[in-house]
Structure formats: C-alpha cells, structure tokens
Design an enzyme around this catalytic site. Structure first.
Site, PDB file in Angstrom:
ATOM      1  N   PRO A  80       0.838  -1.208   0.000  1.00 36.27           N
ATOM      2  CA  PRO A  80       0.000   0.000   0.000  1.00 36.27           C
ATOM      3  C   PRO A  80       0.870   1.254   0.000  1.00 36.27           C
ATOM      4  CG  PRO A  80      -0.666  -1.534   1.733  1.00 36.27           C
ATOM      5  CD  PRO A  80       0.645  -2.026   1.189  1.00 36.27           C
ATOM      6  N   GLU A  81       0.614   2.138  -0.929  1.00 37.33           N
ATOM      7  CA  GLU A  81       1.356   3.387  -1.028  1.00 37.33           C
ATOM      8  C   GLU A  81       0.550   4.506  -0.357  1.00 37.33           C
ATOM      9  OE1 GLU A  81       4.305   4.003  -2.306  1.00 37.33           O
ATOM     10  OE2 GLU A  81       4.818   2.155  -3.329  1.00 37.33           O
ATOM     11  N   ARG A 120       1.362 -11.554   5.533  1.00 38.58           N
ATOM     12  CA  ARG A 120       2.828 -11.627   5.549  1.00 38.58           C
ATOM     13  C   ARG A 120       3.431 -11.017   6.816  1.00 38.58           C
ATOM     14  NH1 ARG A 120       5.090  -9.983  -0.231  1.00 38.58           N
ATOM     15  NH2 ARG A 120       6.972 -10.769   0.754  1.00 38.58           N
ATOM     16  N   HIS A 176      -5.612 -14.741   9.364  1.00 38.20           N
ATOM     17  CA  HIS A 176      -4.704 -13.605   9.204  1.00 38.20           C
ATOM     18  C   HIS A 176      -5.267 -12.299   9.749  1.00 38.20           C
ATOM     19  CE1 HIS A 176      -2.132 -16.271   7.031  1.00 38.20           C
ATOM     20  NE2 HIS A 176      -3.047 -16.490   6.112  1.00 38.20           N
TER      21      HIS A 176
END
Ligand SMILES: [Zn+2]
Length: 270
Positions: A2-3, A109, A90
């Site tokens: 994500p930017e 992750r 998750h």
C-alpha cells in the site's frame, strides 16, 4: 505494497466507523506483527473514544481522547476488513466499537506494525522524527525543494524516495511525477532548479491526488475499507510501460537500480 494514496483512502474509509466512537474492545490474536505489540496497547485503547484519524507518510493514525495515538503500518500485504463475517487466520488485531462494528487488521505476511504513542510526542518519535514534510502539504513546494536539493549530486529520483526529504513517496509515484514534470530520473538533484522544481512539486501533488481520487491504486491485491477490492490503476504514464509509446511518441524505457525499476521517457524527460 500500500502506497500513500492507498493509506489515505484506507484512513478515510475507517473514519466513519471509528470517529466519535468508543473502543469497546481490542483483541490481539498474536503477540506481534513485524515487531511485538506494545504491552499496554489493549489497556490504553479499551474504553477510549476516537477523536479523529489522519495519516503521516504511509502510516495511519487513530487519535483518542486519552491523548494517545494508535499508529498502524500495513507493511506489504496488510489491509483492514470492515465488519467481517468471521474472523480469519490472518486477522491479527480486531477492534470492536461501542456500536458493535468490527475492524480486523488482516496481514498475511506480517510486515505491518501497530504501535501506540502519546499524541504530543508524534513528531519526536521514530519513524516520524526525521521525516520530511508531507508531499500534499503546503510546506512542500518548489522553494522547499530548492533548499532540500541544493548541492546534492545524487539522482533526483533517489532524493525524492528519501523519507528525510519528503515523506511517503514510493517508486511508482516518483516515476510518474518525474515524467509529468519532464525531469530525467538520473539527473543530479542539485542540477534541477527554478521553475522546474515548481513543476515537480505540482506534479507530485497532482499524481498523488489523482490516485486518491481514484480510491487508491495498487499493483497488489488488497481490500478497500468498505470490503470491496481496491482500485487497480492501469493508466500510468510510464510505470510498468516499458516498450510502450510515450505521449510524445518515444518509447518508454526501464532501468533497474538497487532492486527498483525506473520507468522513464528518454525524449521528454531531461
Ligand atoms: Zn515522452
């Protein structure tokens, strides 16, 4: 990953769920993400009222009436699920509000992070202490760039990616901004001057705002706060377009440097 525009979109998406609400519970379903959760995280947030949300660089900030701020980073794959039907493997942090709404921070992750900081200390703690200005703020303009880049021999692209110069710019948005401003990515930062720096600052803002308007864009699969798939931008000017035609007619090139790809037009970027 994500930017900045994705994080901005996510913060805006979380706001209607959290702002003004009391945090009824926070469930930490494991001890850590990239690093351990603060030991007093649950105690400081439980019962606190959310006074507002904001963003700094690629970090989301949730401010409470206890003068604490929850600081989250989404790492490589993190996203928030709003009112998930069931909590999955998750979903590592689950917040429930006094209205019974649930937010789950899902991060397969686990490169993300969750911290809590005294709100008044935000500007003086890492990673914020040494960060440059927000690219969308008024402090970021051509005059600022002239001061920041003066005498620098490093490539302008590397300098724009340096968080100490300007906060939160990633590879995609730097490539796009340099193309919009007509500046070659390898040019020494100190050799770009005057009106070109005004154009560059304006291009950075325009590229970011266009992505925010589009609802955030990403090359990765990620879920928007409303539970829908994130917007995937396919109309980059140069990014990912090696071998395609620039609007000037030249062929867009790609160069690999230090593990990153630089996409640029050899004709209209000087
Ligand atoms: Zn071109």
């Amino acid at each position: 990953m994500p930017e900045l525009p994705e994080v901005e979109t996510i913060v805006r998406g979380l706001e209607p769920v959290l702002k003004g609400r009391r945090i009824a519970s926070i469930d930490l379903r494991r001890p850590d993400l990239r690093r351990p959760f603060p030991p007093d995280l649950r105690q400081r947030l439980t019962g606190a009222r959310v006074t507002g949300l904001s963003r700094r660089a690629k970090y989301g900030l949730v401010h409470t009436d206890r003068d604490d701020t929850l600081v989250f980073h989404l790492g490589m794959s993190g996203h928030w699920r709003v009112d998930p039907g069931e909590i999955g493997t998750h979903d590592h942090v689950v917040i429930e509000t006094d209205e019974g709404r649930r937010l789950a921070l899902n991060d397969a992750r686990r490169f993300g992070s969750v911290d809590i900081v005294r709100t008044e200390d935000l500007d003086s703690v890492e990673p914020f202490a040494r960060m440059g200005p927000e690219p969308l703020g008024d402090a970021f303009d051509g005059a600022f760039l002239a001061r920041a880049l003066e005498g620098r021999s490093a490539p302008i692209k590397a300098l724009l990616l340096d968080q100490r110069i300007v906060a939160g710019l990633g590879n995609i948005y730097v490539c796009e901004s340099l193309h919009m401003a007509g500046i070659a990515p390898g040019r020494a930062g100190g050799h770009v001057a005057g009106a070109r720096l005004d154009r560059l600052a304006e291009a950075v803002k325009a590229v970011l705002l266009a992505a925010i308007d589009a609802g955030g864009s990403s090359l990765r699969d990620y879920v928007r706060p409303d539970g829908e798939l994130g917007y995937f931008s396919k109309d980059w000017r140069v990014y990912g377009r090696e071998g395609a035609a620039c609007h000037c007619g030249a062929v867009i090139r790609r160069r690999a440097d230090s593990g990153r790809s630089t996409f640029y037009c050899p004709k209209c970027q000087r």
